[in-house]
Design a protein around this motif. Structure first.
Motif, PDB file in Angstrom:
ATOM      1  N   ASP A   4      28.961  57.792  35.583  1.00 59.61           N
ATOM      2  CA  ASP A   4      29.510  58.139  34.262  1.00 59.61           C
ATOM      3  C   ASP A   4      28.623  59.158  33.553  1.00 59.61           C
ATOM      4  O   ASP A   4      29.123  60.113  32.958  1.00 59.61           O
ATOM      5  CB  ASP A   4      29.663  56.895  33.382  1.00 59.61           C
ATOM      6  N   VAL A   7      29.034  62.590  35.247  1.00 64.89           N
ATOM      7  CA  VAL A   7      30.318  63.205  34.910  1.00 64.89           C
ATOM      8  C   VAL A   7      30.274  63.753  33.481  1.00 64.89           C
ATOM      9  O   VAL A   7      30.779  64.842  33.209  1.00 64.89           O
ATOM     10  CB  VAL A   7      31.491  62.215  35.117  1.00 64.89           C
ATOM     11  N   THR A  49      29.451  64.842  42.530  1.00 63.98           N
ATOM     12  CA  THR A  49      29.829  64.631  41.130  1.00 63.98           C
ATOM     13  C   THR A  49      31.212  65.221  40.857  1.00 63.98           C
ATOM     14  O   THR A  49      32.016  64.616  40.151  1.00 63.98           O
ATOM     15  CB  THR A  49      28.780  65.257  40.187  1.00 63.98           C
ATOM     16  N   ALA A  52      33.765  62.805  42.232  1.00 55.95           N
ATOM     17  CA  ALA A  52      33.896  61.623  41.376  1.00 55.95           C
ATOM     18  C   ALA A  52      34.704  61.955  40.123  1.00 55.95           C
ATOM     19  O   ALA A  52      35.561  61.174  39.701  1.00 55.95           O
ATOM     20  CB  ALA A  52      32.517  61.095  40.989  1.00 55.95           C
ATOM     21  N   ALA A  53      34.451  63.115  39.542  1.00 59.73           N
ATOM     22  CA  ALA A  53      35.190  63.530  38.336  1.00 59.73           C
ATOM     23  C   ALA A  53      36.657  63.804  38.658  1.00 59.73           C
ATOM     24  O   ALA A  53      37.541  63.486  37.863  1.00 59.73           O
ATOM     25  CB  ALA A  53      34.540  64.767  37.720  1.00 59.73           C
ATOM     26  N   LYS A  54      36.919  64.349  39.825  1.00 61.55           N
ATOM     27  CA  LYS A  54      38.313  64.604  40.228  1.00 61.55           C
ATOM     28  C   LYS A  54      39.055  63.284  40.440  1.00 61.55           C
ATOM     29  O   LYS A  54      40.196  63.131  40.015  1.00 61.55           O
ATOM     30  CB  LYS A  54      38.355  65.448  41.503  1.00 61.55           C
ATOM     31  N   LYS A  55      38.388  62.341  41.067  1.00 64.50           N
ATOM     32  CA  LYS A  55      38.992  61.028  41.314  1.00 64.50           C
ATOM     33  C   LYS A  55      39.359  60.343  39.999  1.00 64.50           C
ATOM     34  O   LYS A  55      40.364  59.643  39.911  1.00 64.50           O
ATOM     35  CB  LYS A  55      38.018  60.158  42.113  1.00 64.50           C
ATOM     36  N   ARG A  56      38.546  60.567  38.959  1.00 60.16           N
ATOM     37  CA  ARG A  56      38.797  59.978  37.629  1.00 60.16           C
ATOM     38  C   ARG A  56      39.755  60.823  36.773  1.00 60.16           C
ATOM     39  O   ARG A  56      39.969  60.510  35.608  1.00 60.16           O
ATOM     40  CB  ARG A  56      37.471  59.812  36.892  1.00 60.16           C
ATOM     41  N   LYS A  57      40.247  61.933  37.366  1.00 61.60           N
ATOM     42  CA  LYS A  57      41.197  62.826  36.697  1.00 61.60           C
ATOM     43  C   LYS A  57      40.601  63.494  35.447  1.00 61.60           C
ATOM     44  O   LYS A  57      41.294  63.786  34.487  1.00 61.60           O
ATOM     45  CB  LYS A  57      42.501  62.121  36.383  1.00 61.60           C
ATOM     46  N   ILE A  58      39.286  63.753  35.513  1.00 55.84           N
ATOM     47  CA  ILE A  58      38.586  64.484  34.458  1.00 55.84           C
ATOM     48  C   ILE A  58      38.691  65.981  34.738  1.00 55.84           C
ATOM     49  O   ILE A  58      38.833  66.788  33.829  1.00 55.84           O
ATOM     50  CB  ILE A  58      37.089  64.080  34.387  1.00 55.84           C
ATOM     51  N   LEU A  83      35.248  60.747  28.998  1.00 54.46           N
ATOM     52  CA  LEU A  83      35.553  59.811  30.080  1.00 54.46           C
ATOM     53  C   LEU A  83      36.706  58.964  29.727  1.00 54.46           C
ATOM     54  O   LEU A  83      37.262  58.438  29.146  1.00 54.46           O
ATOM     55  CB  LEU A  83      34.351  58.944  30.417  1.00 54.46           C
TER      56      LEU A  83
END
Length: 83
Positions: A4, A7, A49, A52-58, A83
């Motif tokens: 977190d 990101v 990183t 991870a950000a893509k997976k969280r749709k950021i 986030l």
């Protein structure tokens, strides 16, 4: 470092290096992000990183993984600023 936090730092760096778009997103080329000295000093594993950000749709970008030189012109799009 936790994911977190990384990101959150990534969001800050994309905003610093990117260009705001009329639709509210911010866009930066992967090569610009990867080759920035400040980004290099912050992230041990920038590609991880980004994933991870893509997976969280950021963020969003074309493809699964981005590689230096090969994907330097790929747009990294910041979709959300938190986030």
């Amino acid at each position: 470092m936790n994911v977190d936090h990384e990101v959150t730092l990534l969001i800050r760096e994309i905003k610093r290096l990117g260009t705001a778009q009329p639709n509210g997103t911010t866009v930066v080329k992967f090569g610009v992000l990867f080759n920035d000295d400040q980004v290099a000093n912050i992230f041990e594993a920038l590609v991880g990183t980004l994933k991870a950000a893509k997976k969280r749709k950021i963020i969003n970008y074309d493809g699964e993984i981005l590689l230096q030189r090969v994907h330097d012109n790929v747009d990294v799009i910041l979709l959300k600023e938190t986030l």
